[in-house]
Design an enzyme around this catalytic site. Structure first.
Site, short mmCIF file in Angstrom:
data_model
loop_
_atom_site.label_atom_id
_atom_site.label_comp_id
_atom_site.label_asym_id
_atom_site.label_seq_id
_atom_site.Cartn_x
_atom_site.Cartn_y
_atom_site.Cartn_z
N ARG A 115 -10.26 -11.75 2.42
CA ARG A 115 -11.16 -12.49 1.63
C ARG A 115 -10.04 -14.34 2.23
O ARG A 115 -11.73 -14.40 1.80
CB ARG A 115 -11.41 -12.16 -0.17
CG ARG A 115 -10.84 -11.99 -0.93
CD ARG A 115 -11.34 -11.39 -2.06
NE ARG A 115 -11.80 -9.63 -1.46
CZ ARG A 115 -11.27 -8.55 -2.65
NH1 ARG A 115 -12.10 -9.24 -3.65
NH2 ARG A 115 -11.38 -7.69 -2.09
N LYS B 273 0.73 -1.26 0.25
CA LYS B 273 0.26 0.04 -0.06
C LYS B 273 0.61 1.40 -0.36
O LYS B 273 1.45 0.97 0.72
CB LYS B 273 -0.93 0.30 1.45
CG LYS B 273 -2.47 -0.77 1.19
CD LYS B 273 -2.91 -0.33 2.91
CE LYS B 273 -3.90 -2.06 2.81
NZ LYS B 273 -4.96 -1.81 2.09
N1 BES Z 1 -8.13 -4.00 4.42
C1 BES Z 1 -7.97 -3.47 3.35
C2 BES Z 1 -9.00 -2.38 4.03
C3 BES Z 1 -9.62 -1.54 4.15
C4 BES Z 1 -9.08 0.07 3.34
C5 BES Z 1 -10.22 -1.44 5.23
C6 BES Z 1 -9.99 1.18 3.93
C7 BES Z 1 -10.02 -0.03 6.02
C8 BES Z 1 -10.28 1.00 5.22
C9 BES Z 1 -8.56 -4.15 2.26
O1 BES Z 1 -7.28 -5.64 2.61
C10 BES Z 1 -7.63 -3.79 1.03
O2 BES Z 1 -6.50 -3.89 1.16
N2 BES Z 1 -8.81 -4.15 0.07
C11 BES Z 1 -8.27 -3.89 -1.44
C12 BES Z 1 -9.01 -4.70 -2.43
C13 BES Z 1 -8.11 -4.40 -3.38
C14 BES Z 1 -6.69 -4.90 -3.54
C15 BES Z 1 -9.09 -5.41 -4.92
C16 BES Z 1 -9.05 -2.66 -1.26
O3 BES Z 1 -10.18 -2.08 -1.49
O4 BES Z 1 -8.23 -1.28 -1.90
ZN ZN Z 2 -5.69 -5.76 2.10
#
Ligand code: BES
Ligand code: ZN
Ligand code: ZN
Length: 515
Positions: free
Chosen positions: A354, A280
């Site tokens: 997931r 990230k």
């Molecule tokens: N933990 C994150 C989602 C999240 C984002 C929670 C902001 C709280 C605040 C999750 O694991 C994630 O990174 N999801 C990605 C999925 C994508 C790569 C398909 C997302 O939402 O960008």
């Molecule tokens: Zn994530």
């Protein structure tokens, strides 16, 4: 600490008490306010001078002499205009109570008195209303200052005396219920607020074991070795880049009744989500300690449930992992095999939630044959964009279950908003080389729904509700009682749901919910 007890004596005239007066906008002449003005006629004038109108989030403090050396602080709090819907009124009540607690803390008041009036605005039995007030007050008091040293750390001891025009036994019952729920919510918040260098999977598992011992829950914890035996490929992959071993936590409340059915909770437990090798950007990474809020909430709910002893079994499973880009990390292009034999192609290691939930859902469904499964997960950034911070996303394969949950959400303040699970979205998670891809195709958009579509492959036909709490897990704007840090979202909802299952619905024991 704020201690809560049944009020005795005269709410307005006892010279040791600092009364809290809650007022609806444009109805200042009613209820407690009227009693107040009858006893202290000058108050109306003073409040007018303070421009107090009963607006939501408005607070006005009047200092009143009570004899020679004593003054009382009267805290007036606005509830805003009466809403059409009772659940909106309840939220205003919680907020007003929250602001009063902040004010009392700021003024370091020792004894506060609050009268709970059960008007048509709320449509709840008084003990239930008292419980809601207690939960809001205790949630408002919550702070996370374990790591503040010296002066900034403030302690405050006070009594909150609850008055109501009913038998004190009813008030006491409401207080006790509210205390159990709020303690569990604040336990959850504290766990979620702990920094990720301390709150590792092993630490969380230890906390779960301690809590289980305290309240009398069965507990089962295992690590990567057992997970390997169980073919939990998603769980194993996500924890592989971290120095900390993943831990799979299972808590069980057994009601002891022969033939009782089981309700299952599953919570996403990523103690820190760096994104893994699909790293990230820095400004998206801060706050990712809250990526275990779902796990914390399901465990917190069981803490309360163990004390209420409902007539239904409840199990909570929480796969705990840290998602890091270590040398041994899983990577894009990997294919993993889950507990139920399905395979997933990894297209992005940041869609890790997931993967661990897939194993946990399939495991709980297979082992416990639950009557329904509810999962709580900070699953997608897309949910924060879609719904923001007040509503969690709800997706389901069973409308009846969703309808019941939405109602409990309204009552408790853990609001839900349903998103569609139409078959058109199914193709978004197809993979060329495995059964599924862990990343919804860009062409389909709807990241929150496609994530839920992925999870659906792991619950079979069991009635299931997925709650995406990515936007509601922390930092709620304008909330007087859950604004600080972690919100503990989901605990109140799950507890209320389970208590109603056994009391009213009964359906969980006899039959599967209809699809
Ligand atoms: N933990 C994150 C989602 C999240 C984002 C929670 C902001 C709280 C605040 C999750 O694991 C994630 O990174 N999801 C990605 C999925 C994508 C790569 C398909 C997302 O939402 O960008
Ligand atoms: Zn994530
Ligand atoms: Zn995550």
């Amino acid at each position: 600490m704020l201690k809560i007890r049944v009020g005795e004596g005269n709410f307005l005239k006892d010279k040791n008490l600092n009364p809290v007066v809650l007022c609806w906008k444009d109805r200042l002449k009613e209820s407690v306010f009227r009693e107040c003005v009858e006893s202290f006629p000058e108050m109306e004038l003073m409040l007018n001078a303070n421009k107090f109108k009963g607006d939501l989030d408005q607070i006005s403090v009047l200092t009143v002499p009570r004899g020679k050396d004593v003054v009382a602080q009267f805290i007036f709090a606005g509830l805003g205009p009466v809403n059409q819907q009772t659940h909106e009124n309840l939220e205003c009540l919680r907020r007003a109570v929250g602001w009063c607690v902040h004010k009392a803390k700021q003024l370091e008041l020792k004894n506060i008195a609050l009268k709970v009036i059960n008007g048509f605005e709320f449509d709840l039995p008084v003990d239930e209303l008292v419980s809601q007030v207690v939960v809001a007050a205790k949630m408002a008091e919550y702070d996370f200052d374990d790591y503040k040293t010296g002066k900034e750390k403030k302690s405050w001891d006070s009594d909150l005396c609850i008055f109501a025009d009913v038998d004190s036994v009813d008030i006491e019952r409401g207080i006790q219920k509210g205390l159990v729920i709020s303690e569990s919510v604040n336990w959850t918040r504290h766990l979620a607020d702990m920094p990720p260098n301390v709150a590792t999977p092993v630490y969380v598992a230890r906390k779960a074991q301690e809590m289980a011992r305290e309240v009398g829950l069965e507990v089962n914890v295992f690590g990567p070795e057992k997970a390997k035996e169980l073919n939990m490929g998603g769980f194993l992959a996500v924890q592989s880049g971290s120095e900390f071993d993943g831990q799979f936590i299972e808590l069980k409340y057994n009601c002891g009744l022969p033939g009782a059915r089981t309700v299952a909770f599953v919570g996403k437990g990523v103690t820190f989500d760096s994104g893994g090798v699909s790293l990230k950007p820095a400004n998206y990474m801060t706050g990712m300690k809250y990526d275990m809020s779902g796990a914390a909430a399901t465990m917190g709910a069981l803490k309360a449930i163990a004390q209420f002893k409902p007539k239904v079994n409840v199990v909570a499973v929480a796969p705990m992992v840290e998602n890091m880009p270590g040398g041994g990390s899983y990577r894009q292009d990997d294919i993993v095999t889950h507990y139920n034999g399905k395979t997933t192609e990894i297209e992005n290691t940041d869609a890790e939630g997931r993967l661990i939930l897939a194993d946990a859902l399939a495991y709980v469904n297979d082992r416990h044959k639950p009557v329904c499964i509810i999962d709580l997960a900070t699953l997608t950034g897309a949910c924060v964009v879609a719904l923001g911070h007040f509503f969690s996303g709800l997706m389901t394969n069973n409308q009846k279950l969703a309808d019941v949950l939405i109602e409990h959400g309204k009552r408790t303040g853990d609001w839900l908003w349903q998103l569609p699970m139409h078959p058109f979205y199914d193709k978004a998670i197809k993979s060329k080389v495995a059964d599924l891809s862990n990343c919804g195709s860009r062409n389909y958009g709807a990241g929150t729904i496609t994530a839920a579509k992925f999870l659906q492959h792991f619950v079979g036909d069991t009635p299931w509700a997925h709650i995406d709490i990515a936007g509601t897990e922390s930092s709620i704007p304008d909330s007087a009682y859950a604004a600080k840090l972690s919100s503990g979202v989901g605990v109140r909802l799950l507890v209320d749901f389970v208590l109603a299952c056994q009391e009213k619905l009964g359906f969980l024991q006899e039959e599967k919910l209809e699809s």
